[in-house]
Design a protein around this motif. Sequence first.
Motif, PDB file in Angstrom:
ATOM      1  N   MET A  96       0.929  -1.157   0.060  1.00  0.00           N
ATOM      2  CA  MET A  96       0.074  -0.013   0.198  1.00  0.00           C
ATOM      3  C   MET A  96       0.773   1.127   0.062  1.00  0.00           C
ATOM      4  SD  MET A  96      -3.287  -0.774   2.588  1.00  0.00           S
ATOM      5  CE  MET A  96      -4.529  -1.503   1.677  1.00  0.00           C
ATOM      6  N   THR A 100      -3.326   5.055   0.136  1.00  0.00           N
ATOM      7  CA  THR A 100      -4.313   3.843   0.036  1.00  0.00           C
ATOM      8  C   THR A 100      -4.347   3.325   1.404  1.00  0.00           C
ATOM      9  OG1 THR A 100      -2.400   2.330  -0.725  1.00  0.00           O
ATOM     10  CG2 THR A 100      -3.759   3.399  -2.461  1.00  0.00           C
ATOM     11  N   PHE A 101      -3.456   3.398   2.163  1.00  0.00           N
ATOM     12  CA  PHE A 101      -3.452   2.932   3.589  1.00  0.00           C
ATOM     13  C   PHE A 101      -4.595   3.623   4.496  1.00  0.00           C
ATOM     14  CE2 PHE A 101      -2.362   3.250   7.936  1.00  0.00           C
ATOM     15  CZ  PHE A 101      -2.426   2.104   8.361  1.00  0.00           C
ATOM     16  N   ASP A 103      -6.786   5.378   3.154  1.00  0.00           N
ATOM     17  CA  ASP A 103      -8.007   5.300   2.450  1.00  0.00           C
ATOM     18  C   ASP A 103      -8.655   4.049   2.996  1.00  0.00           C
ATOM     19  OD1 ASP A 103     -10.199   6.227   0.347  1.00  0.00           O
ATOM     20  OD2 ASP A 103      -9.386   4.463  -0.588  1.00  0.00           O
ATOM     21  N   TYR A 104      -8.099   2.978   3.190  1.00  0.00           N
ATOM     22  CA  TYR A 104      -8.562   1.542   3.580  1.00  0.00           C
ATOM     23  C   TYR A 104      -8.945   1.952   4.950  1.00  0.00           C
ATOM     24  CZ  TYR A 104      -7.903  -2.983   5.511  1.00  0.00           C
ATOM     25  OH  TYR A 104      -8.210  -4.130   6.083  1.00  0.00           O
ATOM     26  N   ILE A 105      -8.344   2.641   5.849  1.00  0.00           N
ATOM     27  CA  ILE A 105      -8.934   2.708   7.182  1.00  0.00           C
ATOM     28  C   ILE A 105     -10.043   3.553   7.156  1.00  0.00           C
ATOM     29  CG2 ILE A 105      -8.191   3.556   9.380  1.00  0.00           C
ATOM     30  CD1 ILE A 105      -6.640   1.288   8.992  1.00  0.00           C
ATOM     31  N   VAL A 107     -12.257   3.465   4.935  1.00  0.00           N
ATOM     32  CA  VAL A 107     -13.464   2.635   4.303  1.00  0.00           C
ATOM     33  C   VAL A 107     -13.942   1.923   5.760  1.00  0.00           C
ATOM     34  CG1 VAL A 107     -14.053   0.508   3.132  1.00  0.00           C
ATOM     35  CG2 VAL A 107     -12.754   2.643   1.956  1.00  0.00           C
ATOM     36  N   LEU A 108     -13.209   1.274   6.382  1.00  0.00           N
ATOM     37  CA  LEU A 108     -13.374   0.457   7.620  1.00  0.00           C
ATOM     38  C   LEU A 108     -14.315   1.345   8.624  1.00  0.00           C
ATOM     39  CD1 LEU A 108     -10.155  -1.533   8.346  1.00  0.00           C
ATOM     40  CD2 LEU A 108     -12.103  -2.376   7.109  1.00  0.00           C
ATOM     41  N   THR A 114     -16.985   8.449  -1.596  1.00  0.00           N
ATOM     42  CA  THR A 114     -15.306   8.559  -2.214  1.00  0.00           C
ATOM     43  C   THR A 114     -14.896  10.013  -2.166  1.00  0.00           C
ATOM     44  OG1 THR A 114     -15.938   6.431  -3.575  1.00  0.00           O
ATOM     45  CG2 THR A 114     -13.863   7.829  -4.167  1.00  0.00           C
ATOM     46  N   ARG A 117     -14.277  11.065   1.356  1.00  0.00           N
ATOM     47  CA  ARG A 117     -13.129   9.914   2.098  1.00  0.00           C
ATOM     48  C   ARG A 117     -11.868  10.703   1.487  1.00  0.00           C
ATOM     49  NH1 ARG A 117     -14.792   5.462   0.078  1.00  0.00           N
ATOM     50  NH2 ARG A 117     -13.133   5.241  -1.299  1.00  0.00           N
ATOM     51  N   GLN A 153      -3.833   7.663  11.011  1.00  0.00           N
ATOM     52  CA  GLN A 153      -5.209   6.757  10.653  1.00  0.00           C
ATOM     53  C   GLN A 153      -6.160   6.863  12.208  1.00  0.00           C
ATOM     54  OE1 GLN A 153      -6.115   3.803  12.925  1.00  0.00           O
ATOM     55  NE2 GLN A 153      -4.244   4.228  14.327  1.00  0.00           N
TER      56      GLN A 153
END
Length: 293
Positions: A96, A100-101, A103-105, A107-108, A114, A117, A153
């Motif tokens: 990642m 993107t890291f 962004d992944y968090i 989403v969680l 989008t 975010r 994060q």
Amino acid sequence: MTAPPLVTIDGVTRRFGAVTALDAVSLTLEAGVTGLLGPNGAGKTTLIRALATVEPPDAGSIHVLGDEATGPLAARTRVRRVIGYLPQELAFPRGMTAFTFLDYIAVLKEWSDTAARHAEVRRVLDLVDLGGRASARVRTLSGGQRRRLALGQAFIGDPDLLILDEPTTGLDPERRASLRAVLSARGAVGAVLLSTHQTEDVAALCERVVVLAEGRVRFDGTVSDFVGAAAGSVWLADREVPGAAVSWRTGTGRIRSIGGHPGPDAVPAEPSVEDAYLLMVGRRAADRVAVAA
């Protein structure tokens, strides 16, 4: 009418076999930055994990903004929506980028829009001084940059409660000062619990300090009261003060001693947060600090 505390911790106990990590700990947290101090094994990380809903206690309850962090799944989920949590160590998925890291968090954390975010991810990257490294693979970041990304994060969504375990580890003085400014701003509108061994961070940032030792709260009050309790117990002399918890030679050549029975050549020194901490938790903490140095 006084507003209720953001967090209420009531009689929290946690055991690991024969070891009692937390022994009926009770605390409240309101807006502001609270420093959590204590020697290794004092129960700090256990308390933080319970507050973050990672690991439930054996007894007692924790409420965050009225929801029970120790309650059923629905209540724990509501708590997770209003907290940001930085553990002592955080693993990053392979491959990642910094963007993107985060962004992944996000989403969680249920950021489904989008555009909103991605705007939040860019805000957080700038907040932790990584805006210029958004497209960099996490594996190419320095240790300090990865720590700042881990901090980022926790900041997603401006949570009402920030729970941070050793957040300044690996940060240089400039980044540490920048983080203090960020946390000070967050403490003006929400609660920040800062678990650390860096007593200078507590002195520079916190209005309140809680000291845990052997699973129990040994002190809970203002930083000024904590430091004031050490007044008259810190000495400068040409030799070690007998019975001191710890002594060391300073850059001036004089020896600073915490506690003990001073002789006629000893003069009182202005105490610091570290002095008060060493005086409170005693020889065990002094030995740990000496080894770390």
